[in-house]
Design a protein around this motif. Structure first.
Motif, short mmCIF file in Angstrom:
data_model
loop_
_atom_site.label_atom_id
_atom_site.label_comp_id
_atom_site.label_asym_id
_atom_site.label_seq_id
_atom_site.Cartn_x
_atom_site.Cartn_y
_atom_site.Cartn_z
N VAL A 1 0.84 -1.21 0.00
CA VAL A 1 0.00 0.00 0.00
C VAL A 1 0.87 1.25 0.00
N LYS A 2 1.94 1.24 0.78
CA LYS A 2 2.85 2.39 0.80
C LYS A 2 3.47 2.62 -0.58
N MET A 3 3.76 1.52 -1.29
CA MET A 3 4.35 1.66 -2.63
C MET A 3 3.31 2.17 -3.63
N LEU A 4 2.05 1.78 -3.45
CA LEU A 4 1.00 2.34 -4.29
C LEU A 4 1.00 3.86 -4.19
N ARG A 5 1.14 4.36 -2.97
CA ARG A 5 1.16 5.81 -2.76
C ARG A 5 2.44 6.43 -3.31
N LYS A 6 3.56 5.77 -3.05
CA LYS A 6 4.85 6.33 -3.46
C LYS A 6 4.94 6.46 -4.98
N THR A 7 4.40 5.48 -5.70
CA THR A 7 4.47 5.50 -7.16
C THR A 7 3.35 6.32 -7.78
N GLY A 8 2.38 6.74 -6.97
CA GLY A 8 1.26 7.53 -7.48
C GLY A 8 0.30 6.72 -8.33
N TYR A 9 0.21 5.42 -8.05
CA TYR A 9 -0.70 4.57 -8.84
C TYR A 9 -2.12 5.09 -8.73
N SER A 10 -2.76 5.31 -9.89
CA SER A 10 -4.11 5.89 -9.90
C SER A 10 -5.14 4.98 -10.56
N GLY A 11 -4.76 3.72 -10.77
CA GLY A 11 -5.70 2.77 -11.35
C GLY A 11 -6.51 2.05 -10.28
#
Length: 270
Positions: free
Chosen positions: A228-238
Motif C-alpha cells: 500500500v505504501k508503494m501504491l502511494r509512493k508511485t502515485g498509482y491511480s488505477g
C-alpha cells in the motif's frame, strides 16, 4: 394530542446516530475494485449484490457476464444494471488471444463496451499486432501475468521485457499473487515497473513457489503494508481489483474478509 406530544418529545431526546464513513480508499489516488473472474460461478446480479454489500464500485468485466458478441442494446442494458448498483465497468478481461482474429474481436468489443483498457493475454508472436491495435484504438492494454502455471507471462519481469520497446500504452495487469508464486516481490516490481502497471489484481498466497495457493488477503505471505505504501509512493491511480480464487463456489465470506483487511491496511498505513 398529549400522546402525540409525548411521542415527539421522546423522539427528540433520542441521540442521532452518525452515518458510516465512506470507504477509506475514497481518499486515495487508487481505487478498490473487483475482478469479474471472482464470480465465474455466479450471474451478474449476484456479483453486483456482492459489490454493493462490500461498498465496491469498480468492476473489470468478464465475458461470461457480457459476451464478446454483445450488441449495442445488450451493452446498454448491462451498463444500466451496473449504474443501478453504483458500479462502473472500468475494463474488460482477461481475454486470451491466440490469433489476430481474436485480437480484432477483443478491441471491437472493448470499443462497443465503452472502456479504454483491455486486460489481455496475447501469444508472444502477436505483440506487434497488439501494438498496431493500441495505436489505432487509443486504448491501454494490460497483459495479465500468470505465475508458474502458464508459459506465457509468468511474472512482471517477463511482461516488462516483452513490452518495454512497444507503445507505452501496452503494460501489465500486476497480479501480485501470481508474481509472488513465481518467486518475485510485487512491492519491488510495482516500484520498478510502475509506469507500465495499468491494473492490479489483489490476492494473497501461501508461498513463493508453484506450491503456493490463493488464500484470503492477509492470511498469506504478501507484505500488504509495504504494498500500500508503494501504491502511494508511485502515485498509482488505477484500480486494485480483488481476484478471489479460494472457495469459488462460495466465495462471499472470503471476499468480505479480503476487502475488509485491505481497507484496514490502507487506514493503518495513512
Amino acid at each position: 394530542m398529549l400522546t402525540l406530544f409525548i411521542s415527539l418529545f421522546i423522539n427528540a431526546q433520542q441521540p442521532v446516530k452518525p452515518d458510516p464513513q465512506p470507504p477509506i480508499d475514497t481518499y486515495e489516488k487508487f481505487k478498490v475494485g473487483m475482478a469479474g473472474y471472482t464470480f465465474v460461478n455466479f450471474d451478474l446480479d449476484k456479483a453486483l449484490e456482492t459489490l454493493q454489500r462490500s461498498d465496491v464500485h469498480y468492476l473489470c468485466i468478464k465475458d461470461f457476464h457480457l459476451p464478446l458478441n454483445s450488441n449495442t442494446e445488450q451493452i446498454a442494458a448491462f451498463h444500466e444494471k451496473l449504474q443501478s448498483k453504483g458500479v462502473t465497468g472500468y475494463a474488460v478481461g482477461p481475454i486470451y488471444m491466440k490469433t489476430k482474429g481474436a485480437i480484432d474481436t477483443a478491441f471491437e468489443y472493448a470499443k462497443r463496451v465503452g472502456v479504454k483498457m483491455i486486460v489481455g493475454v496475447p501469444n508472444y508472436e502477436l505483440l506487434p499486432y497488439v501494438n498496431e491495435k493500441v495505436k489505432a484504438y487509443d486504448m491501454k492494454y494490460a497483459i495479465h501475468l500468470h505465475g508458474p502455471d502458464m508459459p506465457l507471462y509468468p511474472d512482471a519481469d517477463d511482461v516488462w521485457n516483452n513490452v518495454k520497446n512497444l507503445d507505452p500504452r501496452i503494460g501489465m495487469c500486476l497480479d501480485i499473487g501470481h508474481d509472488t508464486r513465481n518467486g518475485k516481490d510485487p512491492v519491488k516490481d510495482l516500484k520498478k515497473y510502475h509506469s507500465r502497471v495499468f491494473d492490479i489484481h489483489l490476492k494473497d498466497v501461501t508461498g513463493n513457489t508453484k506450491l503456493g495457493y490463493s488464500v484470503e488477503v492477509g492470511r498469506g505471505i504478501i507484505n500488504f503494508p509495504a504494498f500500500v505504501k508503494m501504491l502511494r509512493k508511485t502515485g498509482y491511480s488505477g484500480v486494485v481489483s480483488l481476484e478471489h480464487e479460494r472457495n469459488m463456489d462460495n466465495p462471499f465470506t472470503g471476499i468480505a474478509e479480503s476487502i475488509g483487511y485491505f481497507r484496514g491496511v490502507i487506514k493503518a498505513t495513512k
